[in-house]
Design an enzyme around this catalytic site. Structure first.
Site, PDB file in Angstrom:
ATOM      1  CG  MET A 118     -10.983   3.147   2.326  1.00  0.00           C
ATOM      2  SD  MET A 118      -9.494   3.012   3.303  1.00  0.00           S
ATOM      3  CE  MET A 118      -8.290   3.202   2.001  1.00  0.00           C
ATOM      4  CG  MET A 168     -11.594  -2.726   5.376  1.00  0.00           C
ATOM      5  SD  MET A 168     -10.091  -2.381   4.441  1.00  0.00           S
ATOM      6  CE  MET A 168      -9.144  -1.482   5.664  1.00  0.00           C
ATOM      7  CG  HIS A 225      -9.169   0.188  -0.352  1.00  0.00           C
ATOM      8  ND1 HIS A 225      -8.535  -0.030   0.864  1.00  0.00           N
ATOM      9  CD2 HIS A 225     -10.493   0.151  -0.103  1.00  0.00           C
ATOM     10  CE1 HIS A 225      -9.455  -0.208   1.806  1.00  0.00           C
ATOM     11  NE2 HIS A 225     -10.651  -0.106   1.249  1.00  0.00           N
ATOM     12  CG  ASP A 255      -4.952   2.217   1.113  1.00  0.00           C
ATOM     13  OD1 ASP A 255      -3.925   1.789   1.660  1.00  0.00           O
ATOM     14  OD2 ASP A 255      -5.960   1.509   0.894  1.00  0.00           O
ATOM     15  CG  ASP A 301      -6.302  -2.914   3.194  1.00  0.00           C
ATOM     16  OD1 ASP A 301      -6.911  -2.166   2.407  1.00  0.00           O
ATOM     17  OD2 ASP A 301      -5.249  -2.587   3.754  1.00  0.00           O
ATOM     18  CG  HIS A 346      -3.858  -1.585  -1.554  1.00  0.00           C
ATOM     19  ND1 HIS A 346      -4.954  -2.324  -1.910  1.00  0.00           N
ATOM     20  CD2 HIS A 346      -4.244  -0.813  -0.499  1.00  0.00           C
ATOM     21  CE1 HIS A 346      -5.956  -2.041  -1.106  1.00  0.00           C
ATOM     22  NE2 HIS A 346      -5.565  -1.136  -0.236  1.00  0.00           N
ATOM     23  CG  MET A 402      -7.937   7.007   2.759  1.00  0.00           C
ATOM     24  SD  MET A 402      -6.868   7.003   4.217  1.00  0.00           S
ATOM     25  CE  MET A 402      -6.395   5.278   4.236  1.00  0.00           C
ATOM     26  CB  SER A 409      -0.889   0.034   1.249  1.00  0.00           C
ATOM     27  OG  SER A 409      -1.391   1.345   1.431  1.00  0.00           O
TER      28      SER A 409
HETATM   29  C1  DX5 Z   1      -6.113   1.460   5.877  1.00  0.00           C
HETATM   30  C2  DX5 Z   1      -5.663   1.082   4.484  1.00  0.00           C
HETATM   31  C3  DX5 Z   1      -4.663  -0.026   4.494  1.00  0.00           C
HETATM   32  C4  DX5 Z   1      -3.378   0.386   5.149  1.00  0.00           C
HETATM   33  C5  DX5 Z   1      -2.572  -0.822   5.464  1.00  0.00           C
HETATM   34  O1  DX5 Z   1      -7.319   2.145   5.784  1.00  0.00           O
HETATM   35  O2  DX5 Z   1      -6.771   0.628   3.738  1.00  0.00           O
HETATM   36  O3  DX5 Z   1      -4.369  -0.422   3.147  1.00  0.00           O
HETATM   37  O4  DX5 Z   1      -2.671   1.243   4.302  1.00  0.00           O
HETATM   38  O5  DX5 Z   1      -1.499  -0.383   6.220  1.00  0.00           O
HETATM   39  P1  DX5 Z   1      -0.701  -1.390   7.173  1.00  0.00           P
HETATM   40  O6  DX5 Z   1      -0.285  -2.544   6.278  1.00  0.00           O
HETATM   41  O7  DX5 Z   1       0.448  -0.576   7.674  1.00  0.00           O
HETATM   42  O8  DX5 Z   1      -1.659  -1.820   8.245  1.00  0.00           O
HETATM   43 ZN    ZN Z   2      -6.417  -0.344   1.530  1.00  0.00          ZN
END
Ligand code: DX5
Ligand code: ZN
Length: 220
Positions: free
Chosen positions: A70, A141, A68, A36, A179, A34, A38, A9
């Protein structure tokens, strides 16, 4: 023997050196990147959006970009992320009405982009049922979404196993991605429960080199 995919990620990457970071993890054997995304509404954090995916796609034409979302009302942004070059788009079941979730997934499919549906820890596996037969991936998750470097939530393992059992009946080719909190000690447990795609942020980025940790997480 299940083919385990590792999806670093970039939320945990040094984004001031994102080109080098992505090149290094891909050279080290990462299967997916990946991304992320947000919005500060669906989760209490803001990360990056469409321009970053566009830039990554330009620099890495062959990389598998596992986006992903979010974000609230993902149906409003799926087309932009498809055009930006996403290989796969996952939306959250909790982010909109069932009808709009279906519309978001169909929009991605219309662009030939793989589709995923994600559930937060408090959302039960059964909530996924209406969509399970058409997905390319389910994202479970294993932390509350929004931040990296949180502890793995062991109580999500039962959810992974029950989804795997249901998918084996109606959509056996569908992947299960986990994840959050994936480390050398939690990766084998997640795989044992039925996950075959592992997102890892803080376990990977920040190290001197990436090949060893990617191999360890994959279980080799
Ligand atoms: C959290 C993200 C994850 C996160 C994982 O909301 O969706 O992808 O980046 O990070 P680690 O592997 O450090 O838990
Ligand atoms: Zn993620």
């Amino acid at each position: 023997m299940t083919n385990i995919k590792i999806a670093p990620s970039i939320l945990a990457a040094d984004v001031a050196r994102l080109d080098d970071e992505i090149r290094d993890v891909l050279d080290a054997g990462a299967d997916y990147i990946h991304v992320d995304v947000m919005d500060g509404q669906f989760v209490p954090n803001i990360s990056f959006g469409v321009p970053v995916v566009e830039s990554i796609r330009r620099a890495f034409p062959d990389a598998f970009l596992d986006v992903h979302l979010m974000i609230v009302r993902p149906v409003h942004f799926v087309e932009a992320f498809c055009k930006a070059g996403a290989s796969h788009i996952t939306v959250h079941l909790e982010a909109d009405t069932p009808q709009n979730i279906s519309e978001a997934l169909n929009m991605a499919r219309s662009y030939g982009v793989r589709t995923g549906l994600s559930v937060k820890p408090a959302t039960p596996a059964v909530a996924l049922e209406p969509w399970l037969d058409g997905l390319d991936m389910v994202l479970v998750m294993t932390v509350e979404p929004g931040f990296g470097a949180q502890p793995f939530m062991v109580d999500q393992l039962q959810k992974v196993s029950s989804i795997r059992a249901r998918l084996d009946q109606i959509n056996p080719g569908c992947d299960i991605e986990v994840d959050g909190g994936i480390k050398p000690d939690t990766a084998p447990v997640a795989i044992g429960a039925g996950a075959n795609v592992l997102v890892a942020g803080s376990a990977v980025f920040g190290r001197k080199e990436y090949a060893d940790i990617i191999r360890i997480l994959r279980g080799r």
